[in-house]
Design an enzyme around this catalytic site. Structure first.
Site: not given
Ligand code: GLC
Length: 654
Positions: A325, A521
């Site tokens: 991530d 988030e």
């Molecule tokens: C974010 C998320 C993830 C996402 C990634 C790219 O922090 O946790 O779900 O796909 O970054 O944007």
């Protein structure tokens, strides 16, 4: 966390009186790791395409170490040019929420496609013996929600209320076409979190607290997105976030999951069985950490080799690619955002290093050359990336060669979104059968959310947080106010955001729209000890409702929310109460439902238990439920809710 290569090496060679002697190899897993792995039901190994496997071996054998590491690197489009993709042999790029081509929020399909074509061309102009096209990933998590003019669907919490895998699969198909219209080949969806505490800011990305629902809908979305993988309307899907993201202590984003090994496998891991059976080709690792039984810290998931390799790759036989991530590797003990041999050795194959990709490449080259990362692990990671790309036909036809590339018409999926909106709304109260509200009635609409695309969409909508946008950023779609004017006639609908135009007897009904400020988030977390109650978070809205309640005019309250939340006080001030969750760009379709047009009725059923307390303890215990998961009224039901016992909304939860 142990430094495993050194541990294994030490176990192999021990000094004795006669010098170095070889000993039996160290066990692949410690007893504790073996117990963690054994908690997961094994899956059979998938059949492999021998031609693809042969091509993988042939390509890998001809790659330099620089080319291999470049293939394992995924920068953000905001920090890498097409020519750098060529120069550094980059295997993948992504855009985060709000990362538009040229920083243009109103970039159209043609603009996205132009950049995608430039990245494709760059990756095809390297000096590699076999050119490997780049693959671009995007958070198309409720439609292609980053793109100006794209229809967005209800967020997953609303889709969970539909309990309709066929609908979700069709949404996946439509989303894939929206994504391919922008020249992109990979959607970072579905989220398979089985949320246990609604304090989590990502609760709306979860379909349900029921693992069976998450499995059914998550696998449906994978089927919809991926199709047969090689079609012009197909994209890669990502099962995310592996594993335990929805079960952190007190719902703290990126926090600690304290489940037992069995709960981690059977509750939080349930959705992965469906996604893998549906053929998902990528899995994204979770930010959270895991402390077995809340007592034995196992560190962050991105460094957990027993789960990423022992479970996902070995026990469940996942043979696609594992992606990290956004900068998540920096959270692994001993790691930085541009350097994490522990994550590579744990089994992560592709690294989402949005900005620090150059130093990531340099430091990882050194890790391999100095023995901290075995070449076999690198070859496995590159083989997995190539396997996914070969399965989607990328080496024969890069993404942007597809016929939908640049086709803005694909962004319009309004009819499907309207169907999803109507199926996702849950009616929690309808005393006096206020709904259906027959056309011809005089309606007063109050609450700013009634005419707000940001309020009806939530996070991951044009921007990461769903903020810094307004109705001008949504050329396609309909607010609830727009829908009400369409159904009841503009001359029968009065709009008064602050309710100041209300007067008893002047209207046949008031429709009060309450909602949340968009979030995503960690910014959406409601951190303990704050009460999880809509009135506590939005006291102005509770006051607005209070001004129209009990004045003799029936009140229909519509709540836009990314979570179930304490609202008994609001329900008591309403004659009808509809949980609309986050319906997306077609919230106006709710008006057709309210009027019962063409025989429409409410079929939405709660995907999470609705709380009777502002201080939920997590896990939806029976004594904390106002309405059970699965609850929802229909017109035909004619169930009287009456006045509900209210709980105190304390300033701080105990
Ligand atoms: C974010 C998320 C993830 C996402 C990634 C790219 O922090 O946790 O779900 O796909 O970054 O944007």
């Amino acid at each position: 966390m142990h430094n495993r290569p050194a541990l294994i090496a030490a176990a192999l060679l021990t000094v004795s009186g006669s010098g170095l002697v070889a000993r039996a190899p160290a066990p692949r897993w410690t007893a504790a790791e073996a117990q963690t792995i054994a908690a997961w039901k094994p899956r059979p190994a998938p059949r492999r395409d021998t031609r693809i496997e042969a091509r993988i071996r042939q390509i890998v054998s001809g790659m330099t170490l620089e080319q291999k590491i470049g293939q394992m690197t995924q920068p953000s489009i905001l920090s890498i040019t097409p020519d750098q993709v060529r120069q550094y042999y980059i295997g993948s790029v992504l855009n985060g929420g709000g990362g538009w081509p040229g920083g243009n929020k109103h970039a159209g399909a043609a603009d996205w496609a132009a950049l995608a074509k430039a990245y494709d061309a760059a990756s095809l102009s390297t000096d590699m013996k076999v050119k490997v096209p780049v693959v671009w990933g995007i958070d198309a998590v409720h439609g292609n929600n980053n793109v100006y003019g794209a229809t967005t669907f209800p967020q997953n919490i609303g889709l969970g209320a539909t309990h309709d895998p066929d609908l979700v699969e069709r949404i996946g198909r439509a989303t894939a076409r929206q994504v391919r219209a922008t020249g992109i080949g990979w959607a970072f969806a579905p989220t398979l979190a089985v949320v246990q505490n609604q304090r989590w800011g990502r609760s709306y990305e979860s379909y349900s607290s029921d693992p069976a629902t998450v499995t059914a809908l998550g696998s449906a979305l994978v089927r919809g997105l991926q199709g047969k993988l090689t079609g012009d309307g197909d994209v890669l899907a990502s099962a995310k976030h592996f594993v335990g993201d929805g079960g952190t202590w007190r719902g703290i984003d990126q926090g600690e999951n304290r489940s037992s090994a069995v709960t981690l496998a059977t509750l939080h891991g349930a959705g992965y069985y469906g996604a893998l059976d549906a053929g998902v080709q990528t899995v994204m690792v979770s930010y959270n950490s895991w402390a077995k039984d809340g007592a034995e810290p196992q560190g962050k998931m991105h460094g957990n080799r027993a789960l990423v390799t022992g479970v996902l790759k070995d026990r469940l036989h996942f043979d696609g690619l594992v992606v990290s991530d956004w900068n998540a590797i920096e959270q692994v003990a001993g790691c930085e955002r541009d350097h994490c041999p522990a994550a590579i050795n744990a089994g992560v194959d592709l690294f989402m290093v949005p900005d620090d990709w150059k130093t990531f490449i340099a430091k990882t080259l050194a890790d391999v050359r100095e023995g901290r990362v075995p070449m076999a692990r690198i070859d496995d990671a590159v083989s997995r990336i190539l396997r996914v790309k070969l399965r989607m036909g990328l080496l024969d036809r890069p993404t942007t060669a597809g016929k939908l590339t640049g086709d803005a018409a694909q962004l319009d999926a309004r009819a499907l979104a309207q169907e999803a909106v109507r199926k996702s709304a849950v009616m929690l109260k309808n005393d006096g059968a206020v709904l259906p509200l027959a056309p011809g009635k005089r309606v007063l609409v109050i609450g700013a959310g009634a005419d707000s695309f940001p309020a009806q969409s939530g996070g991951w909508s044009l921007t990461w947080q769903g903020e810094e946008t307004d109705n001008l950023d949504y050329p396609l779609g309909e607010t609830l106010l727009g829908g009400l004017k369409r159904v009841y006639g503009a001359d029968h609908v009065t709009w008064s955001a602050d309710g100041s135009l209300f007067a008893p007897g002047k209207f046949d009904a008031v429709i009060a729209v309450l909602g949340e400020r968009p979030y995503a988030e960690m910014k959406g977390d409601v951190r303990w000890p704050a009460p999880l109650a809509h009135s506590a978070l939005y006291p102005d809205q509770a006051a607005l409702l209070g001004r129209v309640a009990g004045q003799g005019t029936p009140v229909v309250t519509v709540l836009y929310s990314g979570r179930v939340t304490y609202a008994t006080d609001l329900i008591n001030r309403s004659d009808s109460f509809v949980a609309a969750f986050l319906p997306g760009s077609e919230a106006g379709a709710l008006a057709d439902l309210f009027a019962g047009r063409q025989g429409l009725d409410f079929h939405g059923r709660l995907p999470f238990a609705w709380p009777n307390t502002a201080c939920p303890t997590g896990g939806e215990p029976a004594n904390e439920r106002l309405f059970q998961r699965g609850f929802g009224l229909s017109f035909a039901g004619r169930v009287a809710t009456g006045r509900l016992a209210e709980a105190p909304i304390v300033p701080a939860c105990p």
